[in-house]
Design an enzyme around this catalytic site. Structure first.
Site, PDB file in Angstrom:
ATOM      1  N   ASP A 137     -56.052  19.114  -8.471  1.00 55.51           N
ATOM      2  CA  ASP A 137     -55.829  20.329  -9.230  1.00 55.51           C
ATOM      3  C   ASP A 137     -56.452  20.501 -10.497  1.00 55.51           C
ATOM      4  OD1 ASP A 137     -54.132  21.505  -7.312  1.00 55.51           O
ATOM      5  OD2 ASP A 137     -52.149  20.829  -8.505  1.00 55.51           O
ATOM      6  N   ASP A 196     -49.689   8.173  -7.640  1.00 58.00           N
ATOM      7  CA  ASP A 196     -50.360   8.887  -8.967  1.00 58.00           C
ATOM      8  C   ASP A 196     -51.695   8.415  -9.083  1.00 58.00           C
ATOM      9  OD1 ASP A 196     -48.160  10.408  -8.858  1.00 58.00           O
ATOM     10  OD2 ASP A 196     -47.417   9.637 -10.883  1.00 58.00           O
ATOM     11  N   ASP A 198     -53.003   6.807 -11.237  1.00 52.88           N
ATOM     12  CA  ASP A 198     -53.362   5.422 -11.925  1.00 52.88           C
ATOM     13  C   ASP A 198     -52.542   4.290 -11.094  1.00 52.88           C
ATOM     14  OD1 ASP A 198     -50.766   6.832 -12.802  1.00 52.88           O
ATOM     15  OD2 ASP A 198     -50.476   5.054 -13.884  1.00 52.88           O
ATOM     16  N   ASP A 290     -39.253  14.880  -7.557  1.00 54.82           N
ATOM     17  CA  ASP A 290     -39.114  13.629  -7.139  1.00 54.82           C
ATOM     18  C   ASP A 290     -37.627  13.380  -6.969  1.00 54.82           C
ATOM     19  OD1 ASP A 290     -38.907  13.232  -9.878  1.00 54.82           O
ATOM     20  OD2 ASP A 290     -40.445  11.748  -9.799  1.00 54.82           O
TER      21      ASP A 290
END
Length: 536
Positions: A137, A196, A198, A290
């Site tokens: 995105d 994610d 990282d 989540d």
């Protein structure tokens, strides 16, 4: 006298230019309203704070007892559930392995995109039974191009990786994950793993997690524990590690062992896609998509499993600005979700009454609301104000003994940082200001309740900056908006005044704590927390 507060004590008359008449008038007004108004209101606030403290204490004590029982007597997850490694079958080949989708949502992740994509592509799983989906995105076209080329590089090596973009960021992360599940090439996937940008899983991640889902059809989610590659970067990251280690070591483990329910952490977990669909899919009504999905799936009767031994490396925000935005989202989102789902939980008929009580009272009310409010109001507002109004007594058990026990219980997650425990308390008190504000925003569904700011990840950027600085030093661009925090400085002034008054007239010697808390507010207020990233 130390036992009685008067206006004369509050307004020093010896200041140059101060009017004696003004001081007398303020003193008369204070004496007039103190007994009928101030004392009863402050006493009520003390009772409310003590009640919240007891609620939090009981919750922490309960979880402490349960975690001890779990560690001593509970069987390992491999013994409690059906589990066996998935192996190649000579007759059917790789078909013995279920088709797994890996989703990696990204937004301008310049510093870390290679790490997560590389880790996902190196997972030990048959390549024809794995689909990797990079959901980009990003609004920076240079970064988009870099991420797309990285995906193409891995695709040229035979990895089944897809680069997906959207026309808009509608729904933020939830919207990206939802859109990713709509593509035709994922329809045959049974499970989806989310990382994610990282996060860097070990190669055997899927081989450890998938069998729990494959051989236990009632399990919807397997959540791994986070580990932090930059926990020693600065004091801010050490503080975060202490809080998050308790969350994983105790809260997630207790929820998994007692109710097979806990909040999905948003990354580092594997979902059964059928459970996601049955629960209604991803929703973007809050900033904790989540947790929203986990609660809805839990209300459908699905079970969750937390695996403390399955660990995924990740990165903590090391700048205070990024940390504040993250904490706003993590505090506002659960409160907002509680507001929107509490009646749905009450009316649910698929789960037991005990589980509904656990979700509403323990999971939401005490941990997501009370924990923030009591820390801020009791220790930063009410307790200091009682110094000015000695007619209001705070029992020692509520002001000292119970908080010390709660703090000790919180320290079990990170034994290596126990020497930082006192400073952690002071820092958490400062952060409780922001968390309480965010909690009220969420409960009231106010304007910022759906504010989504992606947590900045520095990756190796800071290390590279330091290396480059040796040859070409960078100048620091002082941004007063990022460095000076007026709210914290305001509280520092308030507490300094209270501390000085307690030193001169008080009887409990709270000034020792108050001055230390003042210093912590000042440190944060002037921006000397976390990593300071040099600007070019």
């Amino acid at each position: 006298m130390g036992d009685v507060v008067s206006g004369k004590n509050l307004i020093p008359q010896s200041f140059p230019g101060a009017s004696v008449d003004l001081a007398a008038q303020i003193g008369m007004l204070w004496d007039l309203i103190k007994a009928p108004l101030i004392v009863p209101l402050l006493q009520l606030a003390v009772y409310i704070c003590l009640a919240m403290t007891v609620m939090l204490f009981v919750e922490r004590l309960y979880m402490g007892i349960v975690i001890i029982l779990v560690k001593l007597f509970w069987k390992k997850p491999e013994k409690r559930y059906n589990w066996e490694p998935i192996r190649d079958d000579l007759e059917i080949g790789n078909s013995a392995f279920p088709l797994v989708l890996i989703q990696i949502p990204m937004f301008n992740e310049k510093e870390v995109y290679k790490i997560s994509i590389g880790a996902a592509c190196n997972l030990s799983w048959p390549s024809d039974r794995l689909v990797i989906q990079v959901l980009d995105d990003s609004t920076d076209f240079v970064i988009k191009d870099m991420i797309e080329k990285e995906c193409q590089r891995w695709a040229s090596k035979g990895v089944n990786i897809r680069y997906q973009i959207r026309e808009s960021r509608g729904g933020y992360k939830a919207g990206a994950l939802k859109e990713g599940l709509k593509h035709d090439y994922v329809k045959d996937c049974e499970y989806v793993t989310i990382f994610d940008a990282d996060f860097r899983p070990e190669p055997d991640f899927l081989r450890q997690a998938i069998p729990f889902l494959e051989f236990n059809p009632k399990i919807a989610l397997v959540q791994a524990r986070w580990r932090f590659v930059n926990s020693d970067e600065c004091l801010l990251t050490r503080m975060q590690e202490m809080s998050l280690d308790y969350h994983f070591t105790v809260e997630q483990e207790v929820g998994s062992a007692t109710h097979a329910f806990f909040g999905f952490n948003g990354t580092g977990g594997v979902w059964r896609i059928a459970a996601i669909n049955e629960a209604g899919g991803w929703k973007d009504r809050t900033t904790v998509e989540d947790m929203d999905l986990a609660v809805r799936a839990g209300l459908k009767g699905w079970k969750f499993l937390y695996l403390g031994d399955l660990q995924v490396k990740s990165e903590l925000p090391s700048t205070f600005k990024a940390f504040r935005y993250q904490q706003h989202r993590w505090s506002c989102g659960p409160a907002n979700l509680f507001r929107k789902m509490v009646m749905e939980i009450v009316k649910n008929k698929k789960v037991t009454l005990w589980k509904k009580v656990y979700v509403i009272y323990s999971f939401f009310f005490v941990r997501k609301i009370i924990a923030h409010m009591v820390t801020f109001f009791f220790f930063c507002v009410v307790l200091p104000l009682t110094i000015l109004v000695p007619e209001v007594e705070v029992p020692v058990w509520g002001a000292i003994y119970i908080p010390c026990i709660i703090t000790t219980l919180n320290s079990v997650g990170t034994p290596r940082s126990i020497h930082l425990l006192f400073y952690w308390i002071l820092f958490e008190n400062v952060m409780s200001l922001h968390r309480t504000k965010a909690t009220f925003i969420g409960l009231l569904d106010a304007k910022r309740s759906n504010e989504w700011v992606v947590t900045e990840k520095l990756g190796d950027a800071l290390k590279n900056n330091k290396t480059a600085a040796k040859s070409a030093p960078k100048k620091f661009k002082f941004n007063i908006g990022d460095r000076i925090h007026l709210t914290e400085l305001g509280f520092a002034v308030f507490l300094f005044f209270i501390g000085c008054y307690d030193f001169m007239y008080g009887k409990h010697n709270y000034f020792i704590y108050i001055f230390l808390q003042t210093i912590t507010f000042l440190i944060v207020g002037f921006g000397y927390v976390g990593t300071i990233v040099p600007s070019s």
